[in-house]
Design an enzyme around this catalytic site. Structure first.
Site, mmCIF file in Angstrom:
data_model
loop_
_atom_site.group_PDB
_atom_site.id
_atom_site.type_symbol
_atom_site.label_atom_id
_atom_site.label_comp_id
_atom_site.label_asym_id
_atom_site.label_seq_id
_atom_site.Cartn_x
_atom_site.Cartn_y
_atom_site.Cartn_z
ATOM 1 C CB CYS A 52 -20.051 -3.489 -3.242
ATOM 2 S SG CYS A 52 -20.956 -4.355 -4.518
ATOM 3 C CB CYS A 60 -5.442 22.367 -7.756
ATOM 4 S SG CYS A 60 -3.706 22.823 -7.890
ATOM 5 C CB CYS A 80 0.829 21.966 -5.816
ATOM 6 S SG CYS A 80 -0.187 22.667 -7.151
ATOM 7 C CG ASN A 98 -8.023 4.540 -1.963
ATOM 8 O OD1 ASN A 98 -7.257 5.319 -1.390
ATOM 9 N ND2 ASN A 98 -7.588 3.383 -2.493
ATOM 10 C CG ASN A 110 -1.832 1.114 1.361
ATOM 11 O OD1 ASN A 110 -1.699 2.111 0.645
ATOM 12 N ND2 ASN A 110 -2.810 0.985 2.241
ATOM 13 C CB CYS A 123 -2.627 24.118 -4.434
ATOM 14 S SG CYS A 123 -2.636 22.319 -4.246
#
Lengths: 399, 399
Positions: free
Chosen positions: A240, A219, A298, A174, A141, A293
């Site tokens: 689901c 952003c 960024c 996700n 992950n 942002c």
């Protein structure tokens, strides 16, 4: 067992093996150089034909590129398969999920792979399809601290020449994982593509993110294609998400087609391309970055980009280049699906104004509260943002 | 061999088998009824979720439908895989080609299948992916007289209940096969979808054909999406067509998404949807039939359709229904990509005028000679057409 019984068993096993493998036990030999030869045995003849058709100047250059695919599910697995069949140099696959029978309504994985890790199962199949591609897999992950650092390292040093890779493709499902990819790419100034499919399975999008030049994922609230269905009727507890092999395949196709255009330098790379399946509607647009942002990297990339642009002679500036991006003189329709905001109009402005400039048919996944009047100081803006961010995070979590 | 040697050999074979099959030797058991249960082992949970998401009323009805896929190549194989994973009732596959390594730049087939017939290889893989689907395969060329009759018979009697099938999908790569499908479907009054991908691999289209109501394949020269590249530079002798897994996958996705919308009655079914990969441009339109179509059956279906429409009370007429086809009240963009010719404008007119009504970005694969003035009698029109047809056939043959 008797010898004859054993021999019989061997016969059955061999027949079964043969049936499964249709006579072949190993991947084909590697091919040293892509050939244009038109013979049935050449897996690259139809790709190399793109050169003779005048579409791509140097197709075999695809072998030099390394692409990371983050998330090897409905979109990511097909993305990896398309790139493999196109003969990409190297693929780095990230996922921590296992194949389940519940994935069988999407392309690529097969029932016999249930229980295997997605990255391993994918790499096994893909190596068999095209052994010329180099595969690297990470069954973890990316959002945990340790893995995130390793993920950053592979972007920096994962290429075929142990240097920076060429493109990151986010095919995750996700918010947290998208934010992790976003953070890594902003810090590393890494060009990437975000992709997504709606929970109701009938819309999707891809978004090209060049840190400093276009809006990053942080952003503005995530942009999605409106499906024409009231979202409030969709969300039910414990339900689901729906998915379809069609929508997933379309988004993977849109994504990899643009990857090919970007890497091999042909056609026009789309900055945002949406897909509404119910109406067969495909909006496009460019989204400019938000000067406020939340992501420090960024904002830093935006400043650097602005400085680079300012330093250029007028005729080389990005704004001017944009006008020439339609590379084909014979564009005999000459129309744009939707208004792309003119780059000259994209002055620094609060995020809400950026979001208001969305093309028709696109909406944000959630809305930030309207900015309070007279709060345009940094501190106030930060507070407004941080309040809304909590709300937003809570909303995202409940999805 | 000694018993111990034989036993050793059995061990090796079993290990190899296990590796290949990852522990599974047979397709899963059939599932009697599609379930909505949200568990990892349910291959239909994400499809049945479309009901709870409010997209489809009765997803499990998909099991009653039979679809024929004619041509199991770059588009047809992915089309068949998508329908299989969606749990279609029955698929009838037609192709006479063998799998070659030169096909590996498109999705679905794998190198170990080289040399097998495409329909058999496809049915084997698809049965393993979803054993609930019934497969029927025909390893022949539908354009020969005898096979054509058999093909017609399977449309008439190939369904799960031995009656008329629900839809024919043409995924072939040549003019003759398209004309054969067209002829069969006009005669049988069979609704079908035509699909195609350009020789330069960067454009494609799908076209919904309802005999008598929309243009058949013979009504006008084939419609293609302009790629923005001068076609004259493409055609070189002895050069194989280019192809890409992306474009093929996109066209299959566009096709099957519309098949699902048509069969399961949701969203808006596109009559013509084009795809220009270089520009990410997706034109849509409706093409009305040509009253002077060369195909007798098409003209007969046009007359029947006109009679049915005339007999309807005004509010039920197809023209009126069209206006209501956008089923979602919350269509918050409400725009159409291109002008669809209003049905009331589609008075009987020569084919050239129909072709002039094309949406921007779409052009014909070749042009018929301009009609001679004052030749609107049947005989003259036929002669003009038959002269041009020879030219056209010669042009098509040379492709």
């Amino acid at each position: 067992m008797s010898v004859s019984e054993l021999q019989e068993k061997i016969k059955v096993l061999e027949a079964e093996l043969k049936q499964l493998k249709h006579g072949d036990s190993k991947p084909r030999e590697k091919i040293a150089q892509m050939s244009s030869e038109v013979v049935d045995s050449n897996p690259y003849s139809r790709l190399m034909a793109l050169k003779r058709m005048g579409i791509v100047d140097n197709y075999e250059k695809i072998r030099e590129y390394t692409v990371a695919v983050v998330g090897v599910g409905g979109v990511g697995s097909v993305t990896a398969e398309m790139l493999t069949r196109c003969g990409i140099g190297k693929l780095i696959l990230f996922d921590y999920d296992k194949v389940e029978l519940a994935n069988m309504n999407r392309l690529f994985f097969q029932p016999h792979q249930a229980g295997l890790s997605k990255v391993e199962a994918a790499a096994n199949t893909l190596h068999f399809i095209n052994p010329d591609v180099v595969f690297e897999t990470h069954n973890y992950n990316i959002t945990t601290m340790e893995n995130f650092d390793h993920f950053m390292g592979r972007i920096k040093e994962g290429s075929l020449t142990k240097g920076r890779i060429d493109l990151v493709l986010s095919c995750v499902d996700n918010y947290e994982a998208r934010m992790a990819v976003n953070r890594a790419c902003n810090e590393l100034e890494q060009t990437w593509y975000e992709s997504g499919v709606s929970e109701n399975a009938v819309s999707g999008h891809i978004q090209f993110i060049v840190p400093g030049e276009t809006a990053c994922f942080d952003c503005a609230p995530p942009l999605v294609v409106a499906s024409g269905i009231d979202e409030k009727t969709l969300k039910k507890e414990g339900v689901c998400a729906a998915s379809l092999p069609t929508t997933m395949g379309m988004v993977a196709g849109m994504l990899v087609q643009n990857v090919l255009k970007y890497l091999l330098k042909f056609g026009k790379v789309s900055y945002y391309l949406g897909y509404n399946a119910l109406e067969d509607f495909f909006p496009t647009m460019i989204v400019r970055p938000n000067p406020q942002c939340e992501d420090n990297w960024c904002r830093k990339r935006q400043t650097e980009f602005a400085a680079r642009e300012a330093a250029k002679p007028k005729e080389e500036k990005k704004e001017e280049v944009k006008e020439e991006e339609v590379v084909h003189e014979d564009n005999d329709w000459g129309i744009c699906l939707v208004d792309e905001p003119s780059p000259t109009e994209s002055k620094p402005s609060p995020s809400v104004q950026n979001v208001e400039g969305l093309a028709q048919g696109i909406k944000v996944a959630y809305e930030r509260p309207a900015p309070v009047a007279d709060t345009q100081t940094d501190a106030a803006a930060t507070e407004t943002d941080s309040i809304s961010l909590d709300d937003l995070m809570a909303q995202m979590k409940s999805l």
